[in-house]
Enzyme design. Sequence first.
Site, PDB file in Angstrom:
ATOM      1  N   HIS A 156       0.845  -1.221   0.000  1.00  0.00           N
ATOM      2  CA  HIS A 156       0.000   0.000   0.000  1.00  0.00           C
ATOM      3  C   HIS A 156       0.871   1.258   0.000  1.00  0.00           C
ATOM      4  O   HIS A 156       0.460   2.298   0.519  1.00  0.00           O
ATOM      5  CB  HIS A 156      -0.950   0.043   1.192  1.00  0.00           C
ATOM      6  N   LYS A 283      15.391  21.872 -11.355  1.00  0.00           N
ATOM      7  CA  LYS A 283      14.798  20.564 -11.644  1.00  0.00           C
ATOM      8  C   LYS A 283      15.707  19.621 -12.431  1.00  0.00           C
ATOM      9  O   LYS A 283      16.479  20.026 -13.283  1.00  0.00           O
ATOM     10  CB  LYS A 283      13.500  20.750 -12.459  1.00  0.00           C
ATOM     11  N   GLU A 290       9.567   8.224 -17.175  1.00  0.00           N
ATOM     12  CA  GLU A 290       8.174   8.656 -17.385  1.00  0.00           C
ATOM     13  C   GLU A 290       7.675   8.226 -18.757  1.00  0.00           C
ATOM     14  O   GLU A 290       6.516   7.825 -18.927  1.00  0.00           O
ATOM     15  CB  GLU A 290       8.068  10.172 -17.242  1.00  0.00           C
TER      16      GLU A 290
END
Length: 457
Positions: A156, A283, A290
């Site tokens: 989870h 960044k 991705e």
Amino acid sequence: MRKPWEGRFKEKTQEFVEKFTQSVSFDKRLALEDITQSLAHIKTLYEAGILTQEEMLTLQNVLEDIKREIQEGRFVFSEELEDVHMNIEAELIRRSGEVGGKLHTGRSRNDQIATDEKLYIKKEIKECIMLLKDLRKKLVKLAENSVDVIMPAYTHLQRAQPIRLSHYFLAYREMFLGDELRFCYAYRMTDFLPLGSGAVAGVDFPLNRFFTAKELNFRALVRNSLQATSDRDYVLDTLYACAVVGMHLSRLSEDLILWSTQEFGFVELPDRLCTGSSIMPQKKNPDVLELIRGKTGRLYGNLLSLLTSLKGLPTAYNRDLQEDKEPLFDSIDTVKACIEAMNLVLDGLSLRVENMTPPFGDPIIATDLANYLVMKGLPFREAHRVVGNLIAYLLSENRSLGDIKLEELRDFSPLFDEDALSLLDPKVVADRRRTYGGTAKEEVLRQIEVAKREEGM
Ligand code: ARG
């Protein structure tokens, strides 16, 4: 340009229809398979006494010339000639004259396209299997190098129990091994030759299909000519195998994306595989991962797209079947690129072991504290509650299990003794999981040995 089938027609095909129906813009990728097939068909025709030896040699020579031109990128395909088959045949006829017109004897484009496609799939599946093998070897290497790294396993996405990092890598190795089996299955389902089935009903020339199958290296024949020209199940199997690889790569990507965040900080991706932001100077984005995750959507889409095209078709060949090519090519290209991308990521991955290692007294050892009480005779449900109360108490006191005293443990259960304190060490706890497939060191080492043997490392 004259169409092979124009004899029956009074009008020229409308230009729009030509563009709408053509497939050569994409099926030209099957050109070499088409020639391989034709070379085998020519031999079959010769064996059946339909071509003389001289005719066979002429056709073979001209096809070899065309093949070379295709390989060198010099062959010009024309949309007016609809598909790869008619482009090559028209050129053969142009160069060899009348004898070229004999090539298509006892063959239809319906059995022809299925055969080309199967030759292509068999070749590509072999490549996918090689790429998967590279990927698995990298995972085994990573596993070998991280046997002593303990990390939290999550369920989870909540910290669950301590495991060895090797155990994690080996889990993915198992998935990619399953993927190989799925590809092998797809290969097996593809490995039946349709050629010699004609348009739908079989062929009235005495073609020895077993001979052709041998020439083209097929394991067996499609046994029913209706099935031979109807069937695209082998494409579905291939698309499914690709989709599952994508799903596995996507989950691995998702883990690595999470792990590379500042919040996790478990891994660092190399700069060469990341990109920056045009506005936020700080960044470093994990775009490769991705995109692996994102492209998985196409792999699913391609499978669904063909399933949908197939569902309402009347039996045997319908032109709808042409719609199988683009999803197939796209899935093969996509899955190969994604496996290669993941190979690069695994090569460049740096592990931040210090951030992964669970501290002494990490609550992820709680199961083992409960099991300790079970070994002392307490029913598991009772033991679970006792340790739950202990954790709740520590949370309310804002304290860590790491500095708990034996007397305090005894307040929760008198069954706790000195030796319970050793269970506060996540490494100790990991090593208690000695069941087959578990995370204990000796078991993980055994699994690594098995994996190395299976991968021939
Ligand atoms: N381009 C067609 C396909 O991909 C080849 C077979 C065409 N057959 C036909 N009867 N029109 O399925």
